[in-house]
Scaffold this active site. Structure first.
Site, short mmCIF file in Angstrom:
data_model
loop_
_atom_site.label_atom_id
_atom_site.label_comp_id
_atom_site.label_asym_id
_atom_site.label_seq_id
_atom_site.Cartn_x
_atom_site.Cartn_y
_atom_site.Cartn_z
CB ALA A 46 -0.94 -0.01 1.21
CD GLU A 47 2.13 1.02 3.94
OE1 GLU A 47 1.42 0.84 4.93
OE2 GLU A 47 2.57 0.09 3.21
CG ASN A 49 0.65 -0.04 -4.55
OD1 ASN A 49 1.58 -0.47 -5.21
ND2 ASN A 49 -0.37 -0.80 -4.18
CE1 TYR A 114 2.01 -19.57 2.52
CE2 TYR A 114 1.39 -18.17 0.66
CZ TYR A 114 1.29 -19.37 1.35
OH TYR A 114 0.48 -20.37 0.88
NE ARG A 115 1.80 -8.66 5.65
CZ ARG A 115 1.00 -7.75 5.07
NH1 ARG A 115 -0.30 -8.01 4.96
NH2 ARG A 115 1.49 -6.62 4.64
CB ALA A 265 -9.05 2.06 -7.04
N GLY A 266 -7.55 2.48 -4.27
CA GLY A 266 -7.48 3.21 -3.01
C GLY A 266 -6.13 3.89 -2.82
CG ASP A 267 -2.74 1.58 -2.10
OD1 ASP A 267 -3.20 1.87 -0.98
OD2 ASP A 267 -2.37 0.44 -2.40
#
Length: 340
Positions: A46-47, A49, A114-115, A265-267
């Site tokens: 997210a960040e 992006n 897998y984080r 789209a949100g990012d």
């Protein structure tokens, strides 16, 4: 530990984004994962992006995180660098791997992550001992965070809380809720209330606010988060509303988009909104640039679209309400009565 660089690629970036980016494995054909013989490798976070979106708008941007000393980590560094993002303060972790997630398409589409134990999950207060990080942050006008990072580990939560509560002369902190219920399954999501309210600018979806906090109206959202100067509420694909601390509101309907792939789209919206904020544009123009950037992401494969030319963007930001409502965005281009 090692850092990608010893000094920033740009002298003083306008913005800094911090959070985990992972490798993404996409199946080469639909069907059960056990039958898939080839996967395509992509990069997702997210960040990062948002960082790429800001860079696409000409905003100098750095991304801060940790990656493993592995091929996935090197690919992330390479791709973000190619998109114009400063990665000089990224830490290379020689013990923990780069996180990844896999897209399954059978019996239904879903992402499998897998984080646990990833390099980025070890982000913590020792980030402040990185001299490149401190140099980047001290010169930035914007720090962008999200609600994903504090859910990864106690050390990540400690870092995000410290960044949100530290004195920040000269820069704004934006926080995108990015509600991920699976990440908060074993953690108390109430901590997000504190984090959201500590930001200068809060972005969240109306559906996220209800799912995470039981807030079902704009008034309830604004009352729950009184501290941010602006709370930006995204009402799905319909409209976005900026709720200002002085009680004023500005709403702008979403563009009509012929969707190619509904990811990113949100990012992208956040990147457009933040780019307009850094340029000092008015609230309506910020919302419009957010919508426009989201539309370009929706009309391409992957998380990143190509921003329209400055001339086209300026014309759309200045469009009348009727012209804006009549605008259509497709993979072939943008069609609007506001354009010559």
């Amino acid at each position: 530990m090692a850092y990608v660089g010893t000094e920033p690629a740009v002298h003083s970036p306008q913005s800094v984004c911090l959070g985990e980016t992972m490798a993404v494995l996409l199946p080469g054909h639909p069907g059960p994962t056990e039958s898939v013989e080839e996967f395509r490798v992509r990069v997702g976070g997210a960040e990062s992006n948002v960082a790429c979106g800001l860079a696409g708008h000409g905003i100098t941007t750095a991304w801060i995180s940790r990656v493993g000393n592995d091929g996935f980590g090197r690919r992330i560094i390479s791709e973000l660098t190619a998109r114009g993002v400063d990665v000089s303060a990224v830490t290379i972790d020689h013990i923990r791997p780069t996180g990844l997630y896999l897209k399954e398409t059978h019996p239904h589409s879903r992402m499998r992550y897998y984080r646990t134990g990833s390099a980025a999950s070890a982000l913590g207060l020792d980030t402040f001992t990185n001299p490149v990080f401190n140099q980047l942050l001290s010169g930035a006008r914007l720090l962008h965070l999200s609600g994903i990072t504090p859910a990864l580990s106690d050390s990540c939560l400690g870092l995000i809380r410290a960044l949100l509560t530290a004195p920040r002369p000269g820069h704004t902190v934006s926080f995108d809720l990015n509600w991920r219920p699976a990440l908060w399954h074993d953690r108390a999501p109430a901590v997000l209330l504190e984090l959201c309210n500590a930001a200068d600018l809060l972005l969240l979806g109306a559906d996220e606010a209800e799912a995470a906090f039981g807030l079902s109206s704009h008034a309830a959202i604004r009352a729950a988060f009184p501290a941010p100067a602006t709370v930006v509420v995204k009402d799905s694909e319909h409209q976005v509303t900026a709720l200002n601390a002085d009680g004023t509101t500005v709403s702008e309907p979403a563009l009509v988009v012929e969707v190619v792939e509904p990811t990113g789209a949100g990012d992208a919206f956040a990147a457009g909104y933040l780019a307009a904020t850094l340029r000092g544009l008015d609230q309506r123009s910020r919302l419009r640039l957010g919508h426009l950037t989201a539309a370009t992401a929706l009309t391409t494969h992957g998380d990143h679209g190509v921003p329209p030319s400055p001339e086209l963007t300026a014309a759309l930001l200045a469009a009348s309400p009727d012209e804006w409502a009549a605008t259509r965005v497709t993979a072939a281009g943008i069609h609007s009565p506001a354009l010559p």
